[in-house]
Design an enzyme around this catalytic site. Structure first.
Site, PDB file in Angstrom:
ATOM      1  CE  LYS A   1      -3.911  -2.321   2.138  1.00  0.00           C
ATOM      2  NZ  LYS A   1      -4.873  -2.468   3.226  1.00  0.00           N
TER       3      LYS A   1
ATOM      4  CD  GLN B   1      -3.610  -4.393   6.215  1.00  0.00           C
ATOM      5  OE1 GLN B   1      -3.649  -3.332   5.599  1.00  0.00           O
ATOM      6  NE2 GLN B   1      -4.067  -5.515   5.711  1.00  0.00           N
TER       7      GLN B   1
ATOM      8  CG  ASP C   1      -9.668  -0.132   4.714  1.00  0.00           C
ATOM      9  OD1 ASP C   1      -9.321  -0.515   3.582  1.00  0.00           O
ATOM     10  OD2 ASP C   1      -8.979  -0.284   5.738  1.00  0.00           O
TER      11      ASP C   1
HETATM   12  N1  LIG Z   1      -7.680  -2.458   6.493  1.00  0.00           N
HETATM   13  C1  LIG Z   1      -7.795  -3.499   5.678  1.00  0.00           C
HETATM   14  N2  LIG Z   1      -7.406  -4.709   6.070  1.00  0.00           N
HETATM   15  C2  LIG Z   1      -7.539  -5.763   5.207  1.00  0.00           C
HETATM   16  C3  LIG Z   1      -8.056  -5.580   3.913  1.00  0.00           C
HETATM   17  C4  LIG Z   1      -8.474  -4.285   3.538  1.00  0.00           C
HETATM   18  O1  LIG Z   1      -8.982  -4.045   2.400  1.00  0.00           O
HETATM   19  N3  LIG Z   1      -8.310  -3.275   4.443  1.00  0.00           N
HETATM   20  N4  LIG Z   1      -8.074  -6.635   3.010  1.00  0.00           N
HETATM   21  C5  LIG Z   1      -7.297  -7.825   3.285  1.00  0.00           C
HETATM   22  C6  LIG Z   1      -5.845  -7.744   2.915  1.00  0.00           C
HETATM   23  N5  LIG Z   1      -5.505  -6.850   1.803  1.00  0.00           N
HETATM   24  C7  LIG Z   1      -5.450  -5.530   2.021  1.00  0.00           C
HETATM   25  O2  LIG Z   1      -5.269  -5.044   3.069  1.00  0.00           O
HETATM   26  C8  LIG Z   1      -5.040  -7.372   0.548  1.00  0.00           C
HETATM   27  C9  LIG Z   1      -4.998  -8.711   0.288  1.00  0.00           C
HETATM   28  C10 LIG Z   1      -4.439  -9.185  -0.912  1.00  0.00           C
HETATM   29  C11 LIG Z   1      -3.962  -8.307  -1.863  1.00  0.00           C
HETATM   30  C12 LIG Z   1      -3.299  -8.773  -3.109  1.00  0.00           C
HETATM   31  O3  LIG Z   1      -2.982  -7.976  -3.964  1.00  0.00           O
HETATM   32  N6  LIG Z   1      -3.031 -10.060  -3.257  1.00  0.00           N
HETATM   33  C13 LIG Z   1      -2.254 -10.563  -4.373  1.00  0.00           C
HETATM   34  C14 LIG Z   1      -1.263 -11.563  -3.850  1.00  0.00           C
HETATM   35  C15 LIG Z   1      -0.301 -10.923  -2.877  1.00  0.00           C
HETATM   36  C16 LIG Z   1       0.743 -11.883  -2.343  1.00  0.00           C
HETATM   37  O4  LIG Z   1       1.614 -12.267  -3.105  1.00  0.00           O
HETATM   38  O5  LIG Z   1       0.677 -12.198  -1.129  1.00  0.00           O
HETATM   39  C17 LIG Z   1      -3.179 -11.182  -5.413  1.00  0.00           C
HETATM   40  O6  LIG Z   1      -4.284 -11.605  -5.048  1.00  0.00           O
HETATM   41  O7  LIG Z   1      -2.764 -11.240  -6.552  1.00  0.00           O
HETATM   42  C18 LIG Z   1      -4.041  -6.971  -1.602  1.00  0.00           C
HETATM   43  C19 LIG Z   1      -4.572  -6.502  -0.422  1.00  0.00           C
HETATM   44  C20 LIG Z   1      -7.370  -8.143   4.769  1.00  0.00           C
HETATM   45  N7  LIG Z   1      -7.106  -6.991   5.586  1.00  0.00           N
END
Ligand SMILES: Nc1nc2c(c(=O)[nH]1)N[C@@H](CN(C=O)c1ccc(C(=O)N[C@@H](CCC(=O)O)C(=O)O)cc1)CN2
Ligand SMILES: [Mg+2]
Length: 285
Positions: free
Chosen positions: A56, A100, A123
């Site tokens: 982020k 987060q 968020d």
């Molecule tokens: N405050 C927040 N906490 C959490 C959120 C959120 O939106 N706000 N969502 C999830 C985690 N998350 C962002 O925080 C998130 C999860 C996954 C990805 C992502 O790009 N994943 C990639 C793979 C990444 C890797 O290699 O590990 C993909 O799917 O291609 C982005 C954001 C829980 N907590």
């Protein structure tokens, strides 16, 4: 995978959204407005959360926004965390605040989210923003469901009149996803991983969104031929690979569109976070 099924590429779409945000930030700053600022609060040392927070912060830099990182120890008290949020609420250089998730068990997540000023809640988890989404009025929208709606639009899929099944009813994905689909005039069913006869429900779905965190929960032979499948689940397996909640190979033999894991919904979450931060800055000016 038969040629009839197409992969919904979240990485490419996220890159497009990020370039659009970067261009809007550049125009805003050239016009003399402040640089949008995102405060990212991380409590504890959860390895996945550390990775997401890093992504982020890097994403903010890439689109010309300012990020302020606040790392607190796992043992921080709820009161200290609430005090930090109050400080960030009052800081005019901070347009967006995100905490987060997950938080350590001794902290009441609802109290923390509820303390973020709704106009800075990028968020979209504050009850006021969820209420706005439910009422169909403008507000900051949760990033993952917003990203899913963008993915549908990019594939030319109009939810109006379709039967959408959302599996998983979390506040951050399933519930707001159902509200987004309702707003788009889909007929929406919300199920849980424990729902009786889940396969029977899933078989009816023209649009299927799965966000349970149970790897491989949804079998390919449950998918209605031609369905659009959005897989929000991301689980890291013991061998280090990432996998979703849907059995991709067999599901893609029946679906018309499907998101991969990784590279589907995940990248859209961060792209929509940047967009929300810019919207919050624009609304504050
Ligand atoms: N405050 C927040 N906490 C959490 C959120 C959120 O939106 N706000 N969502 C999830 C985690 N998350 C962002 O925080 C998130 C999860 C996954 C990805 C992502 O790009 N994943 C990639 C793979 C990444 C890797 O290699 O590990 C993909 O799917 O291609 C982005 C954001 C829980 N907590
Ligand atoms: Mg708790």
């Amino acid at each position: 995978m038969p040629s009839a099924c197409q992969v919904l590429d979240g990485r490419t779409l996220a890159t497009q959204v990020r370039s659009e945000v970067a261009a809007r930030v550049a125009r805003r700053c050239a016009a003399g407005a402040s640089v949008p600022g995102l405060a990212v609060v991380l409590v504890g040392e959860d390895p996945a959360s550390q990775v997401y927070v890093r992504h982020k912060i890097a994403a903010c830099e890439q689109v010309g926004m300012r990020s302020l990182s606040h790392r607190l120890s796992a043992g921080v008290s709820e009161t200290e965390l609430l005090m930090l949020i109050e400080q960030l609420n009052a800081d005019p250089a901070v347009h967006g605040i995100l905490v987060q998730l997950p938080l350590p068990a001794h902290i009441d997540v609802r109290r923390v989210i509820g303390r973020i000023a709704p106009g800075k809640d990028v968020d979209g988890f504050h009850p006021e923003n969820l209420g706005r989404l439910a009422a169909g009025v403008p507000g900051l929208r949760p990033c993952t469901p917003k990203g899913c709606m963008r993915l549908l639009a990019s594939a030319g899929v109009d939810p109006c009149g379709k039967l959408a099944v959302v599996v998983g009813a979390s506040t951050i994905v399933g519930r707001p996803m159902a509200l987004e689909l309702l707003k788009a005039e889909a007929t929406v069913l919300v199920a849980h991983k424990q729902t009786c006869d889940l396969p029977q429900l899933v078989r009816q779905a023209d649009i299927l969104v799965v966000a349970t965190g149970v790897p491989g929960l949804i079998r390919g032979d449950w998918i209605k031929p031609g369905a659009v499948v959005l897989d929000v689940g991301i689980t890291r397996l013991a061998d280090g690979r990432l996998t979703g909640d849907v059995q991709f190979e067999t599901a893609s033999a029946r679906a018309s569109w499907i998101t991969p894991v990784p590279g589907g919904v995940g990248p859209m979450t961060i792209a929509c976070l940047l967009e929300n931060t810019l919207e919050a800055a624009e609304a504050s000016a």
